[in-house]
Design a protein around this motif. Structure first.
Motif, mmCIF file in Angstrom:
data_model
loop_
_atom_site.group_PDB
_atom_site.id
_atom_site.type_symbol
_atom_site.label_atom_id
_atom_site.label_comp_id
_atom_site.label_asym_id
_atom_site.label_seq_id
_atom_site.Cartn_x
_atom_site.Cartn_y
_atom_site.Cartn_z
ATOM 1 N N MET A 1 0.847 -1.198 0.000
ATOM 2 C CA MET A 1 0.000 0.000 0.000
ATOM 3 C C MET A 1 0.881 1.246 0.000
ATOM 4 S SD MET A 1 -2.852 1.270 2.795
ATOM 5 C CE MET A 1 -4.046 0.018 2.305
ATOM 6 N N LYS A 2 0.539 2.207 -0.834
ATOM 7 C CA LYS A 2 1.274 3.464 -0.871
ATOM 8 C C LYS A 2 0.985 4.272 0.387
ATOM 9 C CE LYS A 2 1.422 3.926 -5.918
ATOM 10 N NZ LYS A 2 1.055 4.775 -7.080
ATOM 11 N N LYS A 3 1.921 5.167 0.703
ATOM 12 C CA LYS A 3 1.776 5.958 1.915
ATOM 13 C C LYS A 3 2.023 7.424 1.620
ATOM 14 C CE LYS A 3 3.474 4.400 5.760
ATOM 15 N NZ LYS A 3 4.448 4.014 6.826
ATOM 16 N N ILE A 4 1.144 8.263 2.189
ATOM 17 C CA ILE A 4 1.332 9.713 2.180
ATOM 18 C C ILE A 4 1.685 10.113 3.595
ATOM 19 C CG2 ILE A 4 0.265 11.970 1.825
ATOM 20 C CD1 ILE A 4 -1.661 10.660 -0.138
ATOM 21 N N ALA A 5 2.846 10.735 3.766
ATOM 22 C CA ALA A 5 3.280 11.189 5.084
ATOM 23 C C ALA A 5 3.063 12.694 5.197
ATOM 24 C CB ALA A 5 4.751 10.850 5.314
ATOM 25 N N ILE A 6 2.298 13.094 6.193
ATOM 26 C CA ILE A 6 2.104 14.508 6.501
ATOM 27 C C ILE A 6 2.973 14.807 7.716
ATOM 28 C CG2 ILE A 6 0.446 16.340 6.971
ATOM 29 C CD1 ILE A 6 -0.239 14.837 4.432
ATOM 30 N N ILE A 7 3.929 15.686 7.576
ATOM 31 C CA ILE A 7 4.861 15.979 8.671
ATOM 32 C C ILE A 7 4.431 17.268 9.349
ATOM 33 C CG2 ILE A 7 7.252 16.153 9.369
ATOM 34 C CD1 ILE A 7 6.613 13.594 7.841
ATOM 35 N N GLY A 8 3.847 17.148 10.532
ATOM 36 C CA GLY A 8 3.394 18.314 11.283
ATOM 37 C C GLY A 8 1.881 18.333 11.418
ATOM 38 N N GLY A 9 1.406 18.409 12.651
ATOM 39 C CA GLY A 9 -0.029 18.417 12.905
ATOM 40 C C GLY A 9 -0.557 19.759 13.335
ATOM 41 N N GLY A 10 0.016 20.821 12.785
ATOM 42 C CA GLY A 10 -0.515 22.159 13.019
ATOM 43 C C GLY A 10 -1.595 22.479 11.995
ATOM 44 N N ALA A 11 -1.824 23.767 11.760
ATOM 45 C CA ALA A 11 -2.904 24.186 10.865
ATOM 46 C C ALA A 11 -2.731 23.629 9.453
ATOM 47 C CB ALA A 11 -2.979 25.711 10.826
ATOM 48 N N ALA A 12 -1.551 23.818 8.860
ATOM 49 C CA ALA A 12 -1.324 23.359 7.484
ATOM 50 C C ALA A 12 -1.361 21.844 7.394
ATOM 51 C CB ALA A 12 0.016 23.893 6.973
ATOM 52 N N GLY A 13 -0.750 21.160 8.372
ATOM 53 C CA GLY A 13 -0.720 19.713 8.335
ATOM 54 C C GLY A 13 -2.090 19.087 8.487
ATOM 55 N N LEU A 14 -2.915 19.633 9.369
ATOM 56 C CA LEU A 14 -4.275 19.116 9.541
ATOM 57 C C LEU A 14 -5.093 19.315 8.269
ATOM 58 C CD1 LEU A 14 -5.048 20.293 13.178
ATOM 59 C CD2 LEU A 14 -4.772 17.940 12.395
ATOM 60 N N ALA A 15 -4.979 20.508 7.676
ATOM 61 C CA ALA A 15 -5.708 20.761 6.428
ATOM 62 C C ALA A 15 -5.252 19.799 5.337
ATOM 63 C CB ALA A 15 -5.501 22.212 5.981
ATOM 64 N N ALA A 16 -3.942 19.549 5.256
ATOM 65 C CA ALA A 16 -3.418 18.648 4.233
ATOM 66 C C ALA A 16 -3.909 17.226 4.434
ATOM 67 C CB ALA A 16 -1.883 18.687 4.250
ATOM 68 N N ALA A 17 -3.889 16.739 5.680
ATOM 69 C CA ALA A 17 -4.330 15.376 5.956
ATOM 70 C C ALA A 17 -5.808 15.189 5.639
ATOM 71 C CB ALA A 17 -4.055 15.026 7.422
#
Length: 463
Positions: A1-17
Motif C-alpha cells: 500500500m502506498k503511503k502519504i506522510a504529513i509531517i506536522g499536525g498544526g494548521a497546514a498539516g491538519l488541512a493537508a491530511a
C-alpha cells in the motif's frame, strides 16, 4: 500500500491530511493509500492553534489580498489554483454537513452562498477567501466577522476550530503518530519511489509522498535534500526592542497612535493602532506588523495624534495653550504637562515634555510649543531588533518558494515532495492572513499529494 506522510499536525498539516483523505475517498481509492500524520507533540495535534488570536483563533480574513504576503506572486498563484479546485467542487468534504455562518443582522446564511459571515455589505467571498470558508463550513464551523475583516469562531474559542478539524481528521482515514520530530528527509534512491524520513527518536519511516508542514521553526531543524534550498529563518510579527531609556518610563502603558518605520530618512512602512510600551521597547499589533520589515538601526516615529494633520498640530497646541492658560492658569501661564492634561495620560505627557527638552512643571512658552509639537507628532526610537522572540507569531524564511510549484505545492526537483504553511518562505501581517495561508496551502498540498499517489504517470507532481 502506498503511503502519504504529513509531517506536522498544526494548521497546514491538519488541512493537508483532511484534504488528502477527502480526495482519496472522492476518487474511490481510499483503501489503496495510507495517510500518516507525524506530530512532534507527544499527546495531541493542533496545540499551536489554541494559542492563536489570544485563544480565540482569528482563523482567516474576509478581505484576503495576496499583496499583503511575502512572495506575493507565489501566494497569489497558489490561492488561484486552490480556487479553481474549489469552484469545480473537486475537493472538500465528500458529504458536506451544511453548516451556517452568523450574519451581522443576527440571521444565518447557508454555507453554499459563501458570503463572509458578519460582513455588512454581504458581498460574496472572493476567489481568495471562498475555499477556506467552504472548507470550514463543510466541517460545521460557525463564525463571525469582526473589525478589519478578522474572522473568529462563533463560540469565541480557538478550541472550537480545533474540534471540527480533529473530527474531520478522525473520518479522513489518516493515522496519527505522536512524538515524531523530523530531523532529516532523504529523497528516494535511484529507481525507487519511497522517501526516507528520520526522526529525533531514532525511528525511520518511508512514504511515496511527503507533505512538509513543520512550520518555520521546525523546518530549520530538518536536514533537507540539496535539491530544496532553504532561506535562513528568524522570528517576525512580534515586539521590537528599542533604545529603552524612554520606553521603560512608560512600561505597560497603551496608546492609540500611528507608527512609521524609517530607514536612512525614508519611509519603509506605516501602521495605525494600539501600541504597548515595554521596558525593552514597544509591542502591539501595529508594531508586530512593522517587525516584518524592521532592521536594526531603523527608526520608529510615533505620532500620538494621528487623526490630526501635521500642519494643524502647531495651531492646535497654541490654541490649547491660550485657552487653558486663560481658564486654568495662574497669572496667564500654565505648565507644559497641564496643557496636555485630558489629551493623554500624565505619564505620557511628562515623558513627551522631557523628550522635547521642557520641564513639565514649568510654564509652556511659545518657543516650547513648537518643540513639544514635533515630539508629539514624532517621538523617535531606534530599533535594536526583535524584543521577545517567544511572542513572535511566525518565522521569516524557510523553504525557498523558487523550489516549489504554486499550482500544486510540489517540489520542482523532488517529485513527490510537497510543502505547506509556514515551512515555506511566506508570511503576512496580523489579522488572520497567516492562518489563511496555512489552510489554503495545506489543502492544495493535500489534494496534490493524493492525486499524485494514485496517478500511474505521476500527474500532479512537481516536475
Amino acid at each position: 500500500m502506498k503511503k502519504i506522510a504529513i509531517i506536522g499536525g498544526g494548521a497546514a498539516g491538519l488541512a493537508a491530511a483532511i484534504a488528502a483523505g477527502n480526495e482519496l475517498a472522492r476518487l474511490g481509492v481510499a483503501d489503496e493509500c495510507e495517510i500518516v500524520l507525524f506530530e512532534a507533540d507527544p499527546e495531541r495535534v493542533g496545540r499551536s492553534i489554541l494559542a492563536t488570536g489570544n485563544g480565540r483563533c482569528n482563523f482567516s480574513n474576509a478581505h484576503i489580498d495576496p499583496a499583503c504576503y511575502r512572495n506575493a506572486d507565489f501566494v497569489e498563484a497558489a490561492l488561484r489554483s486552490l480556487s479553481r479546485l474549489s469552484e469545480a467542487s473537486e475537493w472538500g468534504s465528500v458529504q458536506p454537513v451544511g453548516a451556517y455562518g452568523t450574519s451581522a443582522q443576527g440571521g444565518a446564511q447557508p454555507a453554499g452562498t459563501f458570503e463572509a459571515p458578519g460582513r455588512e455589505s454581504s458581498q460574496p467571498a472572493s476567489a481568495f477567501e471562498a475555499p477556506v470558508q467552504r472548507f470550514f463550513s463543510d466541517l460545521g464551523l460557525m463564525w463571525r466577522e469582526e473589525g478589519e475583516g478578522r474572522m473568529y469562531p462563533a463560540a469565541n474559542k480557538a478550541s472550537s476550530v480545533l474540534d471540527v478539524l480533529r473530527a474531520a481528521l478522525d473520518v479522513s482515514g489518516a493515522r496519527v503518530e505522536f512524538g515524531k520530530s523530523l530531523r532529516a528527509i532523504e529523497l528516494p534512491a535511484k529507481g525507487r519511489t519511497r522517501f526516507h524520513l528520520r526522526f529525533s527518536d531514532g525511528s525511520i519511516a518511508h512514504a511515496e509522498k511527503v507533505v512538509l508542514a513543520v512550520g518555520g521553526r521546525g523546518v530549520s531543524a530538518v536536514d533537507m535534500p540539496s535539491a530544496i534550498p532553504c532561506e535562513p529563518t528568524g522570528p517576525v510579527l512580534g515586539p521590537l526592542a528599542t533604545d529603552s531609556r524612554i520606553t521603560r518610563q512608560l512600561n505597560n502603558i497603551r496608546v492609540k497612535c500611528a507608527v512609521s518605520l524609517e530607514r536612512s530618512g525614508s519611509l519603509v512602512a506605516r501602521e495605525k493602532g494600539e501600541l504597548l510600551f515595554r521596558d525593552y521597547g514597544v509591542s502591539g499589533v501595529c508594531v508586530f506588523n512593522l517587525s516584518r520589515f524592521a532592521c536594526e538601526g531603523d527608526v520608529l516615529s510615533i505620532d500620538f495624534l494621528p487623526h490630526m494633520p501635521a500642519a494643524d498640530r502647531d495651531a492646535w497646541l497654541f490654541a490649547r495653550r491660550k485657552h487653558l492658560s486663560a481658564r486654568l492658569g495662574e497669572n496667564g501661564q500654565i505648565a507644559a504637562e497641564d496643557v496636555l492634561r485630558g489629551a493623554m495620560l500624565p505619564q505620557v505627557a511628562q515623558v513627551l515634555c522631557k523628550c522635547a527638552g521642557i520641564d513639565p512643571a514649568r510654564p509652556l512658552s511659545k518657543k516650547d510649543v513648537l518643540a513639544l509639537s514635533r515630539v508629539i507628532g514624532g517621538l523617535r526610537l531606534t530599533v535594536r531588533g526583535i524584543g521577545d522572540a517567544k511572542q513572535c507569531q511566525v518565522s521569516r524564511g524557510g523553504l525557498s518558494i523558487a523550489a516549489f510549484d504554486p499550482q500544486t505545492m510540489g517540489a520542482v526537483r523532488a517529485s513527490g515532495l510537497f510543502a505547506a504553511g509556514e515551512a515555506l518562505d511566506v508570511d503576512a501581517p496580523c489579522g488572520g492572513y497567516n492562518l489563511h495561508w496555512a489552510w489554503s496551502s495545506g489543502l492544495l498540498a493535500g489534494v496534490s499529494a493524493a492525486r499524485s499517489a494514485v496517478s500511474a504517470d505521476g500527474e500532479g507532481e512537481g516536475e
